[in-house]
Every structure is written in C-alpha cells, then in structure tokens.
Design a protein around this motif. Structure first.
Motif, PDB file in Angstrom:
ATOM      1  N   GLU A  15       0.860  -1.212  -0.097  1.00  0.00           N
ATOM      2  CA  GLU A  15       0.145  -0.131   0.253  1.00  0.00           C
ATOM      3  C   GLU A  15       0.912   1.381  -0.011  1.00  0.00           C
ATOM      4  O   GLU A  15       0.610   2.065  -0.649  1.00  0.00           O
ATOM      5  N   ILE A  16       1.919   1.304   0.742  1.00  0.00           N
ATOM      6  CA  ILE A  16       2.795   2.453   0.898  1.00  0.00           C
ATOM      7  C   ILE A  16       3.413   2.619  -0.198  1.00  0.00           C
ATOM      8  O   ILE A  16       4.000   3.626  -1.036  1.00  0.00           O
ATOM      9  N   VAL A  48       6.418   0.800   9.088  1.00  0.00           N
ATOM     10  CA  VAL A  48       6.661   0.131   7.714  1.00  0.00           C
ATOM     11  C   VAL A  48       7.358   0.708   6.977  1.00  0.00           C
ATOM     12  O   VAL A  48       8.126   0.143   6.171  1.00  0.00           O
ATOM     13  N   VAL A  49       7.391   1.912   6.874  1.00  0.00           N
ATOM     14  CA  VAL A  49       8.603   2.585   6.168  1.00  0.00           C
ATOM     15  C   VAL A  49       9.928   2.177   6.385  1.00  0.00           C
ATOM     16  O   VAL A  49      10.647   1.888   5.440  1.00  0.00           O
ATOM     17  N   TYR A  57      13.476  -1.401  -0.718  1.00  0.00           N
ATOM     18  CA  TYR A  57      12.562  -0.824  -1.633  1.00  0.00           C
ATOM     19  C   TYR A  57      12.418   0.815  -1.599  1.00  0.00           C
ATOM     20  O   TYR A  57      11.828   1.363  -2.321  1.00  0.00           O
ATOM     21  N   VAL A  58      12.848   1.339  -0.384  1.00  0.00           N
ATOM     22  CA  VAL A  58      12.537   2.725  -0.317  1.00  0.00           C
ATOM     23  C   VAL A  58      13.854   3.366   0.321  1.00  0.00           C
ATOM     24  O   VAL A  58      14.812   2.627   0.926  1.00  0.00           O
ATOM     25  N   ALA A  59      14.009   4.557   0.143  1.00  0.00           N
ATOM     26  CA  ALA A  59      15.035   5.207   0.679  1.00  0.00           C
ATOM     27  C   ALA A  59      14.644   6.724   1.219  1.00  0.00           C
ATOM     28  O   ALA A  59      13.795   7.417   0.739  1.00  0.00           O
ATOM     29  N   HIS A  60      15.549   7.087   2.090  1.00  0.00           N
ATOM     30  CA  HIS A  60      15.534   8.731   2.564  1.00  0.00           C
ATOM     31  C   HIS A  60      15.947   9.439   1.595  1.00  0.00           C
ATOM     32  O   HIS A  60      17.094   9.238   0.988  1.00  0.00           O
ATOM     33  N   VAL A  61      14.889  10.400   0.740  1.00  0.00           N
ATOM     34  CA  VAL A  61      15.595  11.066  -0.492  1.00  0.00           C
ATOM     35  C   VAL A  61      15.636  12.408  -0.162  1.00  0.00           C
ATOM     36  O   VAL A  61      16.071  13.143  -1.207  1.00  0.00           O
TER      37      VAL A  61
END
Length: 127
Positions: A15-16, A48-49, A57-61
C-alpha cells in the motif's frame, strides 16, 4: 541500492509502495494523509517505512518542512513482474496458461484483450 530485493511485501507495505510510486517522495505524515478514516497510527506507518528501507524498496531522499521524505527506489514495473511471477508460481503451479485460463473463466479478460495478447506474442516471436 545494489542490494538484491527478493523479499515479498505485506499488504501494508505494498500500500505504501503504491502511494510512493503514484505521488513521488513523501513524508510519513503525507503518507498518513492518504489513508481513509480510520487512519493508522503515525508510528505504524513510520515502522512500515523503516521495514521497506531495510528491504531495499525505499530510501530517505530529502526533507520537507523539517521531516524526512521517502521515495521508492524499486522500479514499479519490475516489482509488478516479480509479483506476477510469484502469484503464478504460488497459485497456478507455475503455469501462466492456468493463470490466463482462470481470468477467462472468471470473465476478467475479454476476447478482444486475448486477441491483443496473441498479436503481441506473434510480434515478439517474429523478431
């Protein structure tokens, strides 16, 4: 980013990811605003983040109003391919034919759509 991303996603994680793919980098608060009521707790979304970061899958951008923004670093189309492959493997005994047959049986795909798929296959085979 070179880390191999093989871990599957939970429903909450997916979902995120969908929100990040659709909207671009967001803060946890901005992610939270996209949920219908009753919204999950801020800490739940933040957790979840963090898990998505650990999975690669995700990074601090960046930052927005003093808060970190997070962006999807996993490519949506590659993720969809992997997800489809996993579904076919898990639920259709690794048979794409069975998966398409189920779509036909459940009337989820039309004759015109099947013809388009056949045309695509024929074009790819002609190359």
């Amino acid at each position: 980013m070179g880390r191999q991303r093989t871990k599957s996603l939970t429903e909450k994680e997916a979902e995120i990811m969908e929100r990040l793919w659709a909207k671009g980098p967001l803060t946890v608060r901005q992610l939270l605003e996209g949920y219908p009521d009753p919204k999950p707790h801020f800490n739940t979304v933040a957790t979840v983040v963090r898990i998505l970061i650990q999975k690669g899958y995700v990074a601090h951008v960046g930052e927005y109003n003093g808060a970190y923004t997070y962006g999807a670093i996993a490519d949506a189309s590659k993720f969809a391919e992997r997800s489809l492959a996993q579904i076919v493997k898990s639920y259709f005994n690794n048979s794409y034919r069975s998966a398409v047959s189920a779509l036909v049986k459940d009337e989820k795909i039309s004759l015109d759509e099947l013809r388009e798929i056949i045309d695509m296959v024929e074009r790819n085979n002609a190359k």
